[in-house]
Every structure is written in structure tokens, then in C-alpha cells.
Design a protein around this motif. Structure first.
Motif, mmCIF file in Angstrom:
data_model
loop_
_atom_site.group_PDB
_atom_site.id
_atom_site.type_symbol
_atom_site.label_atom_id
_atom_site.label_comp_id
_atom_site.label_asym_id
_atom_site.label_seq_id
_atom_site.Cartn_x
_atom_site.Cartn_y
_atom_site.Cartn_z
ATOM 1 N N HIS A 43 0.820 -1.204 0.000
ATOM 2 C CA HIS A 43 0.000 0.000 0.000
ATOM 3 C C HIS A 43 0.857 1.259 0.000
ATOM 4 C CE1 HIS A 43 0.982 0.710 4.250
ATOM 5 N NE2 HIS A 43 0.810 -0.592 4.424
ATOM 6 N N SER A 44 0.221 2.421 -0.160
ATOM 7 C CA SER A 44 0.915 3.710 -0.127
ATOM 8 C C SER A 44 1.669 3.880 1.185
ATOM 9 C CB SER A 44 -0.093 4.865 -0.264
ATOM 10 O OG SER A 44 -0.758 4.818 -1.487
ATOM 11 N N GLY A 45 2.904 4.313 1.099
ATOM 12 C CA GLY A 45 3.712 4.542 2.288
ATOM 13 C C GLY A 45 4.200 3.284 2.949
ATOM 14 N N GLY A 46 3.842 2.129 2.430
ATOM 15 C CA GLY A 46 4.227 0.858 3.035
ATOM 16 C C GLY A 46 5.444 0.244 2.379
ATOM 17 N N ALA A 151 -1.832 16.477 1.167
ATOM 18 C CA ALA A 151 -1.522 17.682 1.928
ATOM 19 C C ALA A 151 -0.580 17.410 3.090
ATOM 20 C CB ALA A 151 -2.809 18.323 2.433
ATOM 21 N N ASP A 152 -0.741 16.279 3.768
ATOM 22 C CA ASP A 152 0.046 15.967 4.957
ATOM 23 C C ASP A 152 0.288 14.462 5.015
ATOM 24 O OD1 ASP A 152 1.174 15.596 7.454
ATOM 25 O OD2 ASP A 152 -0.149 17.011 8.466
ATOM 26 N N PRO A 153 1.339 13.974 4.340
ATOM 27 C CA PRO A 153 1.586 12.524 4.286
ATOM 28 C C PRO A 153 1.723 11.880 5.663
ATOM 29 C CG PRO A 153 2.935 13.651 2.653
ATOM 30 C CD PRO A 153 2.296 14.712 3.502
ATOM 31 N N LEU A 154 2.330 12.579 6.636
ATOM 32 C CA LEU A 154 2.490 12.002 7.964
ATOM 33 C C LEU A 154 1.126 11.797 8.624
ATOM 34 C CD1 LEU A 154 4.103 11.047 10.381
ATOM 35 C CD2 LEU A 154 4.435 13.450 11.049
ATOM 36 N N GLU A 155 0.269 12.803 8.540
ATOM 37 C CA GLU A 155 -1.063 12.670 9.119
ATOM 38 C C GLU A 155 -1.863 11.586 8.399
ATOM 39 O OE1 GLU A 155 -4.100 13.017 11.696
ATOM 40 O OE2 GLU A 155 -2.082 13.854 11.868
ATOM 41 N N ALA A 156 -1.636 11.459 7.082
ATOM 42 C CA ALA A 156 -2.321 10.410 6.329
ATOM 43 C C ALA A 156 -1.903 9.031 6.823
ATOM 44 C CB ALA A 156 -2.017 10.553 4.838
ATOM 45 N N LEU A 157 -0.617 8.847 7.084
ATOM 46 C CA LEU A 157 -0.142 7.566 7.609
ATOM 47 C C LEU A 157 -0.799 7.250 8.943
ATOM 48 C CD1 LEU A 157 3.655 7.841 6.743
ATOM 49 C CD2 LEU A 157 2.143 6.009 5.983
ATOM 50 N N ARG A 158 -0.894 8.257 9.808
ATOM 51 C CA ARG A 158 -1.527 8.041 11.110
ATOM 52 C C ARG A 158 -3.024 7.797 10.964
ATOM 53 N NH1 ARG A 158 1.825 13.113 13.578
ATOM 54 N NH2 ARG A 158 3.611 11.960 14.432
ATOM 55 N N LEU A 159 -3.673 8.567 10.101
ATOM 56 C CA LEU A 159 -5.115 8.455 9.928
ATOM 57 C C LEU A 159 -5.511 7.078 9.405
ATOM 58 C CD1 LEU A 159 -7.935 9.874 9.789
ATOM 59 C CD2 LEU A 159 -7.365 10.498 7.441
ATOM 60 N N LEU A 160 -4.732 6.560 8.473
ATOM 61 C CA LEU A 160 -5.067 5.281 7.845
ATOM 62 C C LEU A 160 -4.544 4.088 8.634
ATOM 63 C CD1 LEU A 160 -4.410 6.187 4.102
ATOM 64 C CD2 LEU A 160 -6.599 6.089 5.299
ATOM 65 N N GLY A 161 -3.831 4.344 9.699
ATOM 66 C CA GLY A 161 -3.322 3.244 10.499
ATOM 67 C C GLY A 161 -2.147 2.535 9.867
ATOM 68 N N GLY A 162 -1.428 3.235 8.984
ATOM 69 C CA GLY A 162 -0.330 2.592 8.276
ATOM 70 C C GLY A 162 1.043 2.949 8.801
#
Length: 263
Positions: A43-46, A151-162
Motif C-alpha cells: 500500500h501507499s507509504g508501506g 496535503a500531509d503525508p504524515l497525518e495520512a499515515l496516522r489516519l489510515l493506520g499505516g
């Protein structure tokens, strides 16, 4: 004839050179005794480590997880930010690996998008398609990536649980994960849907509470394949497969030999 000259269709451009293709695959060598191979896309960021337990869950399958540049042990390499060049690079990696055995492709989230475009690219070049394309957590229609992804890749990682705790506690790994997430968001945004179909069966998987998928989103795969095998739904959100890998791979263990035999 009206005198108008018709130019023949240009052949596909050569596949890009991929230096050290073994770096792309975990493990680098496929299990020689397995009758079917399975390429796994993250997945993205994984990274490839999300599939580290799958070989033990699919003992009769040669599992090889793809590691994209820009993450984990490849974190010092520049990540791809365009979908087309990445699909072409993946096609080179897979085509160089094919050894006459049937193979399948599984991808989760961005990995499902990549598996789809990889299959389209292989077929466009006259190469054999997979015996089965398995897609999870992404669909051609009804998938909505959150605005925070770009907009915020770090927050996206946290939001999606990744974002595993071990990564968030390591500054170097965290910086690489954020960079990879930003690049992967650009890859996903670079997909203008052309409605392309694949020539192989497709099976879909999703989490029941996945906030990124509309209720009927996975049915949109039916128009992209000559044989849609339906969608298996599991309890959980976008990363449901962390808790249900055993059940998901059990389903694949039933499907892979059947479709490999008829490939």
C-alpha cells in the motif's frame, strides 16, 4: 483508396532498464518447487515487510513481495512519482522473472492499482497475463482518497493506520515513510482512468468499515475483467488484512491452484 496514407501503430516503447531487479523482490529467488508464483504489491507509504508472514500461510505458493524504491532498505533511493513509469518498471521486473510457471498478482490499496496497471502493461506488450489478479482495498470507481493524503503525508499515515510504532520512533525511518507516502500519493493521483480491461480473472477483497470505499465500489471490477469472482468482505477498516491475513490467504490458497491449472 482515397490516397490518405495510414501509418501503422507504433510498437510499444522498450521497457525501462531496471538496475538490480533482485532488489525489487523479497525473497529475490522464487521457491523452485512451487507450481504457482504470487507477486505481492504493498500500500501507499508501506513496504514489502507487510507480507513477511504470507509465505508461511501459502506454503505451496512462491510468494515474492515487491519492494518499491524509497522505503525500508531502499529508502535512500528516489521513489517514483508517476504511475506510467512505475508500471513499466514493474512490468520489466515481472517479465524478467517469468519462468514458464503460472503466476498471480495481489495488491492492497495502491498495490491493487499497481497490480491492475501492471497487468494492463504486460498484456499491452504481448506478455502473458497473470492467472489471477487479486485486488484489495481499491477499486476503479467508488474509491475516495482523503485530501490529507497529498496535503500531509504524515497525518495520512496516522489516519489510515499505516504507521507502525517502530517507524514513528525512528527519525530516519519516519522521514523515509513520509517521503514515500508523498510520492505514492502522487503516483495514485497520476491515474487518469482509461477504462482498460484485463484478460484474466479478478477477485476482490475489502474491509467492511473501510472509509475509503463506497459500499458497492468493488463491483466496478466486473467491467474490467472477463471473469469477476466477486468480493470477499472482512470485518475491519482499510487495513483489515492485518487481522485477517490467515482467512484471506486461505481463500487465495483455494483459488490459485484452480486458476493456475487452467491458465
Amino acid at each position: 483508396m482515397d490516397g490518405t496514407s495510414v501509418r501503422p501503430a507504433a510498437p510499444p516503447a522498450p521497457l525501462p532498464e531496471v538496475q538490480g531487479a533482485a532488489r525489487w523482490l523479497h525473497p529475490a529467488d522464487a521457491e523452485p518447487d512451487a507450481v504457482v508464483r504470487l507477486f505481492l504489491l504493498h500500500h501507499s507509504g508501506g513496504g514489502a515487510s507487510m507480507y513477511r508472514d504470507w509465505a508461511g500461510l501459502l506454503p505451496s505458493v512462491a510468494c515474492q513481495a515487491v519492494q518499491l524504491p524509497g522505503r525500508q532498505e531502499r529508502r535512500r533511493e528516489a521513489p517514483y512519482t508517476r504511475l506510467g513509469p512505475l508500471a513499466q518498471a514493474l512490468a520489466r521486473v515481472v517479465s524478467d522473472e517469468l519462468d514458464g510457471r503460472p503466476y498471480a498478482v495481489f495488491g492492497h490499496s495502491m498495490g491493487a492499482l499497481l497490480g491492475y496497471r501492471l497487468t494492463v502493461e504486460l498484456e499491452r506488450r504481448g506478455l502473458p497475463p497473470p492467472a489471477l489478479l487479486a485486488v484489495s482495498g481499491w477499486a476503479p470507481a467508488g474509491f475516495s482518497a482523503p485530501a490529507v493524503l497529498s496535503a500531509d503525508p504524515l497525518e495520512a499515515l496516522r489516519l489510515l493506520g499505516g504507521l507502525p510504532a517502530a517507524v514513528e520512533d525512528d527519525p530516519e525511518q519516519l522521514a523515509a515513510a513520509v517521503r514515500a507516502m508523498g510520492a505514492d500519493a502522487a503516483v495514485c493521483a497520476d491515474h487518469p482512468d482509461d477504462g482498460a480491461a484485463v484478460g484474466c480473472p479478478v477477485v476482490a477483497y475489502r474491509g467492511r468499515e473501510d472509509p475509503l470505499l463506497a459500499p458497492g465500489a468493488m463491483r466496478s471490477w466486473a467491467g474490467r475483467t472477463p471473469e469477476y469472482l466477486g468480493c470477499r468482505t472482512f470485518p475491519g477498516d482499510h487495513f483489515y488484512l492485518r487481522s485477517h491475513a490467515r482467512a484471506l490467504t486461505a481463500d487465495l490458497a483455494q483459488l490459485l491452484p484452480r486458476y493456475a491449472a487452467g491458465h
